[in-house]
Design a protein around this motif. Structure first.
Motif, PDB file in Angstrom:
ATOM      1  N   GLY A  24       0.816  -1.219   0.000  1.00 57.98           N
ATOM      2  CA  GLY A  24       0.000   0.000   0.000  1.00 57.98           C
ATOM      3  C   GLY A  24       0.844   1.261   0.000  1.00 57.98           C
ATOM      4  N   ILE A  25       1.900   1.263   0.809  1.00 61.54           N
ATOM      5  CA  ILE A  25       2.780   2.437   0.877  1.00 61.54           C
ATOM      6  C   ILE A  25       3.493   2.646  -0.460  1.00 61.54           C
ATOM      7  N   ILE A  26       3.953   1.539  -1.064  1.00 62.12           N
ATOM      8  CA  ILE A  26       4.625   1.639  -2.364  1.00 62.12           C
ATOM      9  C   ILE A  26       3.674   2.204  -3.414  1.00 62.12           C
ATOM     10  N   MET A  27       2.434   1.709  -3.443  1.00 58.46           N
ATOM     11  CA  MET A  27       1.453   2.201  -4.403  1.00 58.46           C
ATOM     12  C   MET A  27       1.172   3.679  -4.197  1.00 58.46           C
ATOM     13  N   LEU A  28       1.094   4.100  -2.941  1.00 57.53           N
ATOM     14  CA  LEU A  28       0.845   5.506  -2.638  1.00 57.53           C
ATOM     15  C   LEU A  28       1.980   6.387  -3.150  1.00 57.53           C
TER      16      LEU A  28
END
Length: 203
Positions: A24-28
């Motif tokens: 999720g953090i990478i996608m953000l």
């Protein structure tokens, strides 16, 4: 007599939570970087929304809303009637023909140009000259509409890119929250269950 059963939290849930949160953090981050890059590329073009636009007039094109407004006004200008003073003097009723050229698509203007070319081949003298001038005017207007279509397509591509970037960021936030929830659940204490046996039972 009673029996105690201890149930430990599943470690795999914690692992899945960490993985989900990291994804999720990478996608953000990726979504935010892509959003910023598209906006930066648009700024580098130094495009300003014209004063006659329905919205964001005078604003630099640097985001999805200004890009959409710019695409809309380009379409408006491309489909507007031609200016009579720009037409060949051989066209007797320039104002009427300029109005006729307005509102036509790329394909329709091509048909109109071919129609006047065919008439020019059949006519002679001044009539042939006027017919050819009308064919040339339709072809010139067709080029304008074509260029406008290319510009609008490029702007709409940037609008789509902004939308996809925002979607990726939103999904990234959702994944991060779900991962955090899994981690919180996995950090809970062991659950002890006590079962009482009935008196005189051999089980």
């Amino acid at each position: 007599m009673s029996t105690k059963v201890t149930v430990n939290q599943n470690k795999s849930v914690r692992t899945i939570g960490f993985i989900t949160a990291i994804v999720g953090i990478i996608m953000l981050v990726v979504g935010a970087v892509a959003y910023g890059m598209v906006g930066s590329f648009l700024k580098d073009e130094r495009i300003t929304v014209p004063a006659d636009a329905s919205s964001f007039a005078g604003k630099p094109v640097a985001g999805p809303f200004t890009a959409f407004s710019q695409a809309d006004i380009i379409n408006h200008h491309a489909l507007a009637p031609a200016k009579p003073e720009t037409l060949d003097p051989a066209i007797t009723d320039a104002a009427a023909f300029a109005e006729e050229l307005g509102g036509k698509t790329y394909a329709e203007l091509g048909d109109l140009a071919n129609e006047w070319k065919a008439k020019a081949a059949e006519l002679t003298g001044a009539e042939a000259t006027e017919a050819q001038a009308k064919a040339d005017a339709a072809s010139a207007k067709r080029t304008t509409v074509m260029n406008g279509s290319f510009l609008r397509a490029s702007l709409f591509t940037s609008v789509v890119a902004f939308g996809v970037s925002a979607l990726v960021m939103g999904v990234g936030v959702l994944f991060a929250l779900v991962g955090w929830a899994f981690i919180k659940v996995s950090n809970g204490p062991a659950v002890v269950t006590e079962t009482a046996r009935a008196a005189g039972s051999d089980l």
